[in-house]
Enzyme design. Sequence first.
Site, PDB file in Angstrom:
ATOM      1  N   ASP A   1       0.873  -1.331  -0.076  1.00 59.16           N
ATOM      2  CA  ASP A   1       0.128  -0.260  -0.083  1.00 59.16           C
ATOM      3  C   ASP A   1       1.078   1.421   0.080  1.00 59.16           C
ATOM      4  OD1 ASP A   1      -2.138  -1.895   0.207  1.00 59.16           O
ATOM      5  OD2 ASP A   1      -2.063  -1.450   2.375  1.00 59.16           O
TER       6      ASP A   1
HETATM    7  N1  URA Z   1      -1.240  -6.194   3.892  1.00 57.62           N
HETATM    8  C1  URA Z   1      -1.780  -4.901   3.857  1.00 57.62           C
HETATM    9  O1  URA Z   1      -2.750  -4.452   4.256  1.00 57.62           O
HETATM   10  N2  URA Z   1      -0.948  -3.648   3.210  1.00 57.62           N
HETATM   11  C2  URA Z   1       0.129  -3.972   2.434  1.00 57.62           C
HETATM   12  O2  URA Z   1       0.647  -3.153   2.030  1.00 57.62           O
HETATM   13  C3  URA Z   1       0.632  -5.403   2.363  1.00 57.62           C
HETATM   14  C4  URA Z   1      -0.068  -6.577   2.878  1.00 57.62           C
END
Ligand code: URA
Length: 261
Positions: A106
């Site tokens: 993310d």
């Molecule tokens: N899970 C999440 O919630 N965010 C990420 O960036 C990777 C795995």
Amino acid sequence: MAQIRLDKFISERTEYTRSQIKELAAKGRIRLNGEVVKKSDTKIDSESAKVEVCGQRIGSSRYKYILLNKPQDYVCSTDGKDGETVLKLIPPEIRTKGMFPAGRLDKDSLGALLITDDGELAHNLLSPKHHIPKIYIVKLARPFENNYINKFETGLTLADGETCLPARVKKAENSDKLAFVELHEGKYHQVKRMFAAVGNHVEVLMRVSLGALVLPEKLAIGECMELLHKDVENLFKEQDFESFCDRYSPIFSANLINNQL
Ligand code: URA
């Protein structure tokens, strides 16, 4: 012996165009087997030649594998539609034209991200068939509870009814709000949604391993490094979650705490 023009060799392995390579050669910025080479159309042996551009060795492999310690505020995409892309963090000497992030973190997540131009490897790495394990360290809003261990192990059901494969979770050292999680799949916002499903909230998330490849301690947030053949092989290997936590808990806990994340 595979003979190839020097400019073709470099342009296939970097972002430089042939005209930029010609200019760099004329300026004496390209070395072939340790010697400055001024003519970019020189024929070289692509398997044995040692080519350097601006002091940076260009590997003989057709593909590049880069491990980035992704900082927050960068997006895992190749276009800049939703913000600055992680590709901006790769120095031009090691960036190639077809590079993309193999997998997603993310925008507000940090840590290990593979960037490559090898589509087949990326496909294998991301394919659900291979179930490559990934380990994350998270900073939680509320203290870790031991009941998470069993809930994660038996396969959590997320708020929207989606079910997760069995996962491992363990409290990290130095803080009751730090924990490690190991997943064998990659659903959208999965780690955040899993902790939401047990009534907690992820404040910071950092991926610390891909397969058996561990984010090196020396690789600061925002830095990247080219992977060697053996590191690439490690992407497809497993490691023991408990031993990983015992060995790396002090390092990664301190990392989050010292970086005030
Ligand atoms: N899970 C999440 O919630 N965010 C990420 O960036 C990777 C795995």
